[in-house]
Structures are given as C-alpha cells and as structure tokens.
Write an enzyme that holds these catalytic residues in place. Sequence first.
Site, mmCIF file in Angstrom:
data_model
loop_
_atom_site.group_PDB
_atom_site.id
_atom_site.type_symbol
_atom_site.label_atom_id
_atom_site.label_comp_id
_atom_site.label_asym_id
_atom_site.label_seq_id
_atom_site.Cartn_x
_atom_site.Cartn_y
_atom_site.Cartn_z
ATOM 1 N N GLY A 90 -25.668 7.154 -0.295
ATOM 2 C CA GLY A 90 -26.941 7.792 0.004
ATOM 3 C C GLY A 90 -28.118 7.170 -0.704
ATOM 4 C CD GLU A 144 -20.474 4.887 2.203
ATOM 5 O OE1 GLU A 144 -21.573 5.329 1.803
ATOM 6 O OE2 GLU A 144 -20.230 3.665 2.243
ATOM 7 C CG ASP A 187 -23.260 7.973 5.740
ATOM 8 O OD1 ASP A 187 -23.058 7.329 4.690
ATOM 9 O OD2 ASP A 187 -23.482 9.204 5.738
#
Length: 367
Positions: free
Chosen positions: A133, A156, A164
């Site tokens: 993030g 991830e 993402d």
Amino acid sequence: MRNPASWDRSSLAPVTESTPAPRVLIRTEGALGRLTLNRPEAINALDLGMIEILTQTLHAWRENTDVQIVLIDGEGERGMCAGGDVRALHAQIVGGRAEETAEFFRAEYALNALIAEYPKPVVALADGITMGGGIGLAGHAAIRIVTERSKLAMPETRIGFTPDVGGTWLLGRAPGRFGEYFGLTGQTMNGADAVYLGFADHFVPSDRLDALREALAFRADPTGPSEIVLLFDETPEPTTLPSLRPAIDEAFSAPTVAEIVGRLQAQGSTDAAAIADLLEGLAPTGLVVTLDAVREAREASGLRAALEGEYRRVLWFVNEHPDLVEGIRAQLVDKDRNPRWQPATLAELAPDAGAEARAYVPRHPLF
C-alpha cells in the site's frame, strides 16, 4: 479526597488520559500541503480511516489556492508505509465481514487514482520501508523520491496474494521482464533499483530531506517542484540490475510460472537456483494470478484499467480462495511460517489457473 497517586507530582495537576495521536498529520507550510502518515509503531500501515483522511484532504486542497504542492511522507525512522493493515484484513475475512474488506480496497484504489491524476504536483518521500500500500501512495505521485534507506517491494505473493494498488501498472512498465521477476518473487528494491525500474524519479540522501521540505514550502521564486528537487538530487551507487537482466529476461519471459521455474533451474547458477526454490515455496495460485495480472497490466490503457484488473483478482481471493487467509495466518498471525497452500504445488494447478480470478465480477464496481 482524591487518591494522591492519581496526581502528577511534578506539576500538581490531575493526570488525564492522553488523546490518541491522529494517524495522519495534516498541515500547511508556506505553499506546501503536508500529509504525514502517523502510525510509526506499525511502520505507518494503512487502515480505512487513514485512507479516508488522505482522500478528503486531497479533495479539499484541490480548490485551496494557498496549497500549490502536496507532500506525502511517513513519521518515524523505519519507513514511509509498510502497506495495508493485513492483520485487520485477516480478521474481517475470517469474521465473515468480507464486504468491509471490499470497501477498504475500493477506497484505497480510488486514492491511488486520485494521487496519479491530481491537478497539483504531488511529491512522495519513499524513505525507508515503502511496500504494498505504500507503493500505492508513493509510486503514482508526480515526483517520487527515494533515499539510501529506501526498501521498496510488492511482497504480496509472500502471503499467497497478488500485487495491487496499481503495482501491476508499475511492474508492467519496468525494463524487460523485471516486472514479472519482482512481482512473482516479492524481492526488495533499494533506491537505485527503484529509479532504474521506474518506481521512483530522484535519489535524495535522507539527511537532506528536511532541507528539501523547507525549499518546497518556502521557495522564493516561481521555480517548479521538479527543479527544486534537482537541487538535492544525487547519483546513488549504481544498481546491479542491468547486469542481471539477460538471465532475468530469459527466464521470466516464459509463458507459465512452471516454465519460469524450469528455465531458472536450467540456467545452472546458484542465484537462479535460489530464485527457483523461492518460487516453489510460494503459493502456486498466487504466482499464476500475479503473472497473469502483470502481463495484463502491461497492455492496459492506463492506471485505472490496471486497478480494475487488480480489484477483480483481489476480491476473488477474498471471497473465493483460501490462500490469502492462510498466508496471513502463517506469516503474521500464528507466525509458524508453514502455510498450507491449496493446491500445494504448481503441478497440481489447472491449465489456466488464473482464469477465474481474471474473470471474477465483484458485487460493486471499483469506479
């Protein structure tokens, strides 16, 4: 009479419970609007409230003529942002609150797009650990700064998941097949690596960041922020990545994860064998979905399209596949480091194991 133990003897004043510090510090300094993640005990890991504060403030500053430049950084010495709060994610999923998880991802990805499309220059200081993030905040800013302390990654796959926050968009545009390599392995980039790979623009020594902030806030001439940053930019120690590119490109251009592993093993070097061993220990489904996602993003029309591809795959893991919960359990909850992936090996995967995640239709659209 009140118990004397409840008094602060140094001030002879009642001791009151302190108000929790805000998790995002918002202030303006000269022409600079500063957003500082303020959760240093968790390396500034993001929760939904922090994402909402960042989003609301950026929207408010759009029309604020006093704010000419936005700066995003993190409190503490350890890093800008270690990523999303995956422990909370685990609790939501196992608690049957998957819709809360979907709400978090929608808010986070909307913020990523907002930063990328913001009408004023956004400067991000990816000092220290900046992963997951954190890449979503720093990697899409107009001016992305790293230091000698920077450690960037999209890790991830280490928890059975897939990159993402627009990470696939950045990975897909890295030179050669480094996008596949860093996406699948989750390996860490230093500052020089990040500039070479297109995850950052400038290298500024950490001891010059305060001076840079002051220059951005109180510059006395109309010079743009990019020109100001160049005054502090230095050439880092050269990255070793170009020398690795031929071997990386040869292996990671293979059409499937199993063939990538096979090519690595055939290269015969110690480094290639170690990468192959790493991949064989990670979640087979997460690897296949990630390879598919990076290659889809490479052909995407823009960041929003890449985010939509990530959103489909992420919610497929949240709602349909057990490896995400299992990966978080093994790495961060029970910490036994012994995940039980389903399936356990690449050989057990269906021929197009990424198809279901690629085609998944979330209940609510992303944008």
